[in-house]
Motif scaffolding. Structure first.
Motif, PDB file in Angstrom:
ATOM      1  N   LYS A 119     -20.634  16.413   4.216  1.00  0.00           N
ATOM      2  CA  LYS A 119     -20.145  15.155   3.631  1.00  0.00           C
ATOM      3  C   LYS A 119     -18.860  15.381   2.846  1.00  0.00           C
ATOM      4  O   LYS A 119     -17.938  14.568   2.901  1.00  0.00           O
ATOM      5  N   GLU A 120     -18.787  16.500   2.118  1.00  0.00           N
ATOM      6  CA  GLU A 120     -17.569  16.797   1.366  1.00  0.00           C
ATOM      7  C   GLU A 120     -16.367  16.919   2.291  1.00  0.00           C
ATOM      8  O   GLU A 120     -15.294  16.367   2.023  1.00  0.00           O
ATOM      9  N   ILE A 121     -16.541  17.662   3.376  1.00  0.00           N
ATOM     10  CA  ILE A 121     -15.429  17.859   4.305  1.00  0.00           C
ATOM     11  C   ILE A 121     -15.034  16.536   4.952  1.00  0.00           C
ATOM     12  O   ILE A 121     -13.851  16.193   5.044  1.00  0.00           O
ATOM     13  N   ASN A 122     -16.044  15.776   5.394  1.00  0.00           N
ATOM     14  CA  ASN A 122     -15.754  14.528   6.102  1.00  0.00           C
ATOM     15  C   ASN A 122     -15.133  13.473   5.197  1.00  0.00           C
ATOM     16  O   ASN A 122     -14.116  12.856   5.545  1.00  0.00           O
ATOM     17  N   VAL A 123     -15.743  13.251   4.063  1.00  0.00           N
ATOM     18  CA  VAL A 123     -15.334  12.136   3.206  1.00  0.00           C
ATOM     19  C   VAL A 123     -14.264  12.561   2.206  1.00  0.00           C
ATOM     20  O   VAL A 123     -13.172  11.984   2.172  1.00  0.00           O
ATOM     21  N   ILE A 124     -14.569  13.573   1.388  1.00  0.00           N
ATOM     22  CA  ILE A 124     -13.582  14.017   0.392  1.00  0.00           C
ATOM     23  C   ILE A 124     -12.360  14.603   1.088  1.00  0.00           C
ATOM     24  O   ILE A 124     -11.208  14.362   0.688  1.00  0.00           O
ATOM     25  N   GLY A 125     -12.598  15.374   2.160  1.00  0.00           N
ATOM     26  CA  GLY A 125     -11.475  15.942   2.902  1.00  0.00           C
ATOM     27  C   GLY A 125     -10.563  14.873   3.468  1.00  0.00           C
ATOM     28  O   GLY A 125      -9.330  14.981   3.397  1.00  0.00           O
ATOM     29  N   THR A 126     -11.143  13.827   4.039  1.00  0.00           N
ATOM     30  CA  THR A 126     -10.325  12.737   4.578  1.00  0.00           C
ATOM     31  C   THR A 126      -9.560  12.029   3.472  1.00  0.00           C
ATOM     32  O   THR A 126      -8.384  11.687   3.637  1.00  0.00           O
ATOM     33  N   MET A 127     -10.202  11.808   2.328  1.00  0.00           N
ATOM     34  CA  MET A 127      -9.511  11.165   1.203  1.00  0.00           C
ATOM     35  C   MET A 127      -8.284  11.961   0.782  1.00  0.00           C
ATOM     36  O   MET A 127      -7.195  11.395   0.583  1.00  0.00           O
ATOM     37  N   GLN A 128      -8.449  13.272   0.648  1.00  0.00           N
ATOM     38  CA  GLN A 128      -7.326  14.106   0.222  1.00  0.00           C
ATOM     39  C   GLN A 128      -6.228  14.139   1.286  1.00  0.00           C
ATOM     40  O   GLN A 128      -5.035  14.109   0.971  1.00  0.00           O
ATOM     41  N   LEU A 129      -6.635  14.207   2.545  1.00  0.00           N
ATOM     42  CA  LEU A 129      -5.652  14.221   3.621  1.00  0.00           C
ATOM     43  C   LEU A 129      -4.842  12.932   3.638  1.00  0.00           C
ATOM     44  O   LEU A 129      -3.607  12.948   3.786  1.00  0.00           O
ATOM     45  N   LEU A 130      -5.522  11.798   3.481  1.00  0.00           N
ATOM     46  CA  LEU A 130      -4.822  10.516   3.476  1.00  0.00           C
ATOM     47  C   LEU A 130      -3.943  10.358   2.236  1.00  0.00           C
ATOM     48  O   LEU A 130      -2.868   9.743   2.309  1.00  0.00           O
ATOM     49  N   ALA A 131      -4.391  10.916   1.116  1.00  0.00           N
ATOM     50  CA  ALA A 131      -3.547  10.882  -0.089  1.00  0.00           C
ATOM     51  C   ALA A 131      -2.254  11.652   0.152  1.00  0.00           C
ATOM     52  O   ALA A 131      -1.165  11.226  -0.260  1.00  0.00           O
ATOM     53  N   ALA A 132      -2.364  12.797   0.838  1.00  0.00           N
ATOM     54  CA  ALA A 132      -1.164  13.577   1.162  1.00  0.00           C
ATOM     55  C   ALA A 132      -0.274  12.820   2.133  1.00  0.00           C
ATOM     56  O   ALA A 132       0.961  12.820   1.994  1.00  0.00           O
ATOM     57  N   CYS A 133      -0.873  12.161   3.120  1.00  0.00           N
ATOM     58  CA  CYS A 133      -0.084  11.364   4.072  1.00  0.00           C
ATOM     59  C   CYS A 133       0.630  10.211   3.362  1.00  0.00           C
ATOM     60  O   CYS A 133       1.771   9.875   3.705  1.00  0.00           O
ATOM     61  N   GLN A 134      -0.054   9.611   2.404  1.00  0.00           N
ATOM     62  CA  GLN A 134       0.543   8.477   1.685  1.00  0.00           C
ATOM     63  C   GLN A 134       1.786   8.899   0.916  1.00  0.00           C
ATOM     64  O   GLN A 134       2.780   8.165   0.850  1.00  0.00           O
ATOM     65  N   LYS A 135       1.757  10.105   0.336  1.00  0.00           N
ATOM     66  CA  LYS A 135       2.895  10.589  -0.440  1.00  0.00           C
ATOM     67  C   LYS A 135       4.016  11.138   0.429  1.00  0.00           C
ATOM     68  O   LYS A 135       5.159  11.244  -0.018  1.00  0.00           O
ATOM     69  N   SER A 136       3.685  11.487   1.663  1.00  0.00           N
ATOM     70  CA  SER A 136       4.669  12.117   2.537  1.00  0.00           C
ATOM     71  C   SER A 136       5.714  11.117   3.029  1.00  0.00           C
ATOM     72  O   SER A 136       5.387  10.014   3.462  1.00  0.00           O
ATOM     73  N   GLU A 137       6.960  11.530   2.973  1.00  0.00           N
ATOM     74  CA  GLU A 137       8.047  10.692   3.484  1.00  0.00           C
ATOM     75  C   GLU A 137       8.294  10.913   4.967  1.00  0.00           C
ATOM     76  O   GLU A 137       8.956  10.113   5.625  1.00  0.00           O
ATOM     77  N   SER A 138       7.736  12.014   5.496  1.00  0.00           N
ATOM     78  CA  SER A 138       8.019  12.345   6.892  1.00  0.00           C
ATOM     79  C   SER A 138       6.946  11.861   7.869  1.00  0.00           C
ATOM     80  O   SER A 138       7.220  11.693   9.057  1.00  0.00           O
ATOM     81  N   VAL A 139       5.715  11.640   7.388  1.00  0.00           N
ATOM     82  CA  VAL A 139       4.620  11.268   8.284  1.00  0.00           C
ATOM     83  C   VAL A 139       4.853   9.876   8.868  1.00  0.00           C
ATOM     84  O   VAL A 139       5.060   8.903   8.137  1.00  0.00           O
ATOM     85  N   GLN A 140       4.814   9.803  10.187  1.00  0.00           N
ATOM     86  CA  GLN A 140       5.031   8.542  10.892  1.00  0.00           C
ATOM     87  C   GLN A 140       3.820   8.089  11.706  1.00  0.00           C
ATOM     88  O   GLN A 140       3.726   6.926  12.081  1.00  0.00           O
ATOM     89  N   ARG A 141       2.902   9.015  11.984  1.00  0.00           N
ATOM     90  CA  ARG A 141       1.750   8.663  12.808  1.00  0.00           C
ATOM     91  C   ARG A 141       0.520   9.437  12.355  1.00  0.00           C
ATOM     92  O   ARG A 141       0.598  10.607  11.992  1.00  0.00           O
ATOM     93  N   LEU A 142      -0.622   8.745  12.413  1.00  0.00           N
ATOM     94  CA  LEU A 142      -1.912   9.344  12.090  1.00  0.00           C
ATOM     95  C   LEU A 142      -2.884   9.053  13.226  1.00  0.00           C
ATOM     96  O   LEU A 142      -3.059   7.896  13.630  1.00  0.00           O
ATOM     97  N   VAL A 143      -3.513  10.108  13.741  1.00  0.00           N
ATOM     98  CA  VAL A 143      -4.537   9.974  14.787  1.00  0.00           C
ATOM     99  C   VAL A 143      -5.842  10.520  14.222  1.00  0.00           C
ATOM    100  O   VAL A 143      -5.880  11.645  13.708  1.00  0.00           O
ATOM    101  N   VAL A 144      -6.906   9.734  14.302  1.00  0.00           N
ATOM    102  CA  VAL A 144      -8.194  10.127  13.729  1.00  0.00           C
ATOM    103  C   VAL A 144      -9.270  10.105  14.803  1.00  0.00           C
ATOM    104  O   VAL A 144      -9.428   9.110  15.511  1.00  0.00           O
ATOM    105  N   LYS A 145     -10.005  11.199  14.909  1.00  0.00           N
ATOM    106  CA  LYS A 145     -11.172  11.246  15.796  1.00  0.00           C
ATOM    107  C   LYS A 145     -12.351  10.640  15.055  1.00  0.00           C
ATOM    108  O   LYS A 145     -12.912  11.238  14.151  1.00  0.00           O
ATOM    109  N   SER A 146     -12.726   9.428  15.459  1.00  0.00           N
ATOM    110  CA  SER A 146     -13.885   8.771  14.866  1.00  0.00           C
ATOM    111  C   SER A 146     -15.034   8.804  15.872  1.00  0.00           C
ATOM    112  O   SER A 146     -14.997   9.559  16.850  1.00  0.00           O
ATOM    113  N   SER A 147     -16.039   8.011  15.634  1.00  0.00           N
ATOM    114  CA  SER A 147     -17.243   8.076  16.458  1.00  0.00           C
ATOM    115  C   SER A 147     -17.852   6.703  16.657  1.00  0.00           C
ATOM    116  O   SER A 147     -17.781   5.839  15.768  1.00  0.00           O
ATOM    117  N   ALA A 148     -18.480   6.507  17.818  1.00  0.00           N
ATOM    118  CA  ALA A 148     -19.225   5.277  18.074  1.00  0.00           C
ATOM    119  C   ALA A 148     -20.438   5.166  17.157  1.00  0.00           C
ATOM    120  O   ALA A 148     -21.081   4.104  17.106  1.00  0.00           O
TER     121      ALA A 148
END
Length: 348
Positions: free
Chosen positions: A89-118
């Motif tokens: 749960k930490e990796i999935n939820v907390i890890g995703t939160m931190q990753l998205l926080a980094a993407c939000q601050k990044s000036e270079s990120v233009q695309r995000l692809v996420v492997k989700s699940s049915a």
């Protein structure tokens, strides 16, 4: 167009497959493969970066490398692979939160692809025959990977509101299986005897591991398409799957299914949760029109072909069980009398 791509989870099977496939694309200038442990398999020409996506350091890695595309594959389906449900749960939820926080601050990120699940659709007797991407579950996943996937998608939607300039694709995969990947569903059908909820014969869709990588590749290098279901054509029922892997089935009352699941999980043979037991009873169907019409993806493997490719690697555990495979398949509609005849032939 993607030039500098950061891939999470490269030390896992699918992450390694994707890194190798991405390495073959000459238009990609650099690939950064991120994980907490070094990969035991090849990751192509990707540069491995030992980092934990739960740590804000991931933001510095993005900034220093000028990452323009992030492919988040490190949403883990089985707690066995991480040392327990808490870490998962930490990796999935907390890890995703931190990753998205980094993407939000990044000036270079233009695309995000996420492997989700049915698994975000849950499984209940009130479900529609086919879930399209704009439908909500009748019964929300309450535990495990399904609940994590719902939370991950919620954080991604929040990120999209804060950074509308970033292109986002989320791929909701049906169960990914194949000859080399190990998941809860492959563990389940590898059991010597397959316990099934009595009176139910759930429908399944599968995605071959090779098709899953091809879909992520298209999402990375093709147009941004939002949320897309990904599944192979056709369905298989639980009883049909058991016949194809040459396993006898054990009908279990739904009232005892949770107990059986707990016993199997504690034995170390397979991972089970309450939501997985519901899935085994009620199944799930995905509408894949957007997969073809918007993403432009056509799976090479049907659901049946995918399962057969997995099944070829398993050996029968009951002598003579091949002789009853056709009968078990016919019993997929599942009456008690038909199941009785199958077991009589197994015992003879």
């Amino acid at each position: 167009m993607a030039k500098v791509v950061l891939v999470t989870g490269v030390s896992r099977h699918l992450g390694g497959l994707f890194a190798r496939r991405l390495s073959l694309d000459p238009s990609i200038e650099r690939i950064l493969g991120v994980d907490v442990v070094p990969p035991r398999h090849s990751i192509g020409r990707a540069d491995f970066v030992r980092a934990d996506i739960r740590n804000p350091m991931i933001g510095r890695i993005m900034a220093q490398s000028g990452v323009d595309t992030v492919v988040h594959l490190n949403v883990i389906a089985t707690p066995r692979d991480t040392g327990g449900r808490g870490t998962q749960k930490e990796i999935n939820v907390i890890g995703t939160m931190q990753l998205l926080a980094a993407c939000q601050k990044s000036e270079s990120v233009q695309r995000l692809v996420v492997k989700s699940s049915a698994a975000v659709y849950g499984s209940s007797p009130r479900d529609p025959a086919m879930f399209s991407e704009d439908m909500n579950p009748k019964s929300m996943p309450r535990t495990g990977f399904g609940k994590d996937s719902v939370e991950v998608e919620g954080y991604v939607r929040g990120f999209s509101r804060r950074r509308p300039d970033v292109e986002i694709t989320m791929l909701r995969f049906a169960n990914i299986i194949g000859p080399n990947i190990r998941t809860a569903i492959t563990d389940y059908f590898a059991l010597p005897v397959v316990p099934v909820p009595a009176g139910f014969d759930a429908r399944f869709q599968f995605v071959h591991e090779e098709d899953s990588i091809a879909a992520v590749m298209l999402a990375t290098t093709g147009p941004s398409v939002g949320i897309v279901n990904v599944a192979g054509d056709g369905f298989l029922t639980v009883n049909q799957c058991a016949a194809l892997v040459r396993r006898p089935i054990l009908p279990v009352p739904m009232s005892a299914a949770g107990l059986i699941g707990t016993m199997v999980k504690r034995s170390g043979l397979a991972d089970f949760s309450a939501d997985q037991v519901s899935f085994l009873a009620f199944g799930r169907g995905l509408d894949t029109h957007r997969m073809r019409e918007v993403l432009g993806f056509e799976p090479r493997w049907t659901t049946r072909e995918t399962f057969l490719d997995f099944a070829r690697g398993l050996r029968p555990v009951v002598p003579g069980v091949d002789a009853v495979g056709g009968v078990v398949t016919e019993a997929a509609g599942g009456t008690a009398a038909a199941l009785g005849r199958v077991f009589e032939r197994i015992q003879s």
